[in-house]
Design a protein around this motif. Sequence first.
Motif: not given
Length: 560
Positions: A255-261, A492-510
């Motif tokens: 829906d366009g909700t931004p989630v910076p990776l 990652a989808v669940v975490l956004v549903g819990l209120g996370a505004t950004s997600l950070s990870m190993s680059p290979s997972a992006l």
Amino acid sequence: MGEITGAGIGQGVAVGSVVRMADPLPEPVDRPSHLDPDREGERARASLSVVAAELARRGAKAGGAAKDVLEAQAMMAEDPSIIDDVTTRLATGRTAERAVFEAFAYYRDVLAGMGGYLGERAADLDDIAQRVIAHLLKLPEPGVPDPGHPFVLVARDLAPADTAMLDLDQVQALVTIDGGPTSHTAILAREKSIVAVVGAADAAGLADGDTVIVDAAHGLVVAAPTDQELAAARARIAERAARAAAPLRPGALADGTPVPLLANLGSADGAAEALRLGAEGVGLFRTEFLFLDAEVAPSVREQQVQYTRLLTAFAGRKVVVRVLDAGADKPLAFLNDAPEANPALGLRGIRALRRTEAILREQLTALAAADAATAAELEVMAPMIATVEEARYFTALAKELGVAVAGVMVETPSAALIADRVLAVCDFASIGTNDLTQYTMAADRLLGTVAALQDPWHPAVLRLIADVGAAGAALGKPVGICGEAAADPLLAVVLVGLGATSLSMSPSALADVRASLSRYRLSDAKELARAAMASEGAAEARAAAETAAAERLDAGGASS
């Protein structure tokens, strides 16, 4: 053999034929030497020096995290305490190979008994001893086989020197019988984007030439797969390749909700690769590489040079730097090297820094100076916050020294439970899911015996994350995720549903996470989160989220 379970590293899948790594050299015979102790000492010191130099050479060639690991191994090979121990044993008439074996075995057992981070380093000493003994006996250096064709490598475990130098054009996947998700094998496999399943005990029954599917996403090795299973695996390989080749775009929901990776990085050396893979910034920059193995803390100038390198690479983007997270589990002579019975609950993170505030002040000063000289959006956070007072202390000190944006890591249940009060005195929070899970489940993240409990899908962990997300939303404060939980595409989808505004990870997972987020709306993410939180355990939570996801997709509620 069917399915063999282990801990998957990343989300990849591979199909190939097994090549087994040779077993370790046998224990040297305990027999009197025909040479005098001085001559045996010359042999031992020469071989230790050769092995140390070779490890350092491999580290320089490999770069990145592998460089740090191999340089640490090289230092172990020439550690004065171990050399003194070897010399003492030689004086009793032992051969150089036997003295080396016994000395390294003694220190290995000492480290193993300490547990935690140091316990994980015990296997490194075994590898060094094997290399030194092979050199003394003029045998081929232990290492990865070269069958002349692509293969799936199956090994008891891999030494850092082997993992660092794997030929990725030949090694399709890696399966280890021992080890765990925090072993050096796992760390380097994650950095190199190697499809890997570690700690797969039943893989000991695999033989050279066996065809297997290595499914890291599900922590499985499928032996003797059917044609249907092979076809499905190859389809997944093609899908992942297509996602990796797709044009880069910012992370967002359907829906366009931004989630910076963002990327988790351990040094500035990984910046270019992270950007190539689509990182929109850095969500966790670990600064320990500047301090580990140092006799004294690096100067403000030395730190500023490294921070400037990173910030310059990410000009115009957010960069979140974690101040030094060290203590009894990663002892530093100039910070806190006193042994503790339970270092995971001891003087680490912000607790250790407050005891030696000068080091923290110098680090914050260097970060502020690097920020002033570059165009990145610097944010700085403190590790292991447990109280409001600690959050207030760090925020005030950071701003006093010129850091504009100061936040905290939420890794303890106490910080999560009072997140509204913690966030009231700082600018943002970043949830470290690895430690938060460890402390919530009372399960040491470095112990294989309780690895099953170290699962961020557990509803108790999800509930704490939800509490932090709700506090952030109420106060208008960002709440990021910087633990490896963010690298799981569905979680990652669940975490956004819990209120996370950004997600950070190993680059290979992006790429995998970006594709997963694009399939769901924010309402879908919240529904998946509710389903997971309503479950009784980690496995049930994942299954509930998978069911909810399938229902949303089937109903057309999410993007295809």
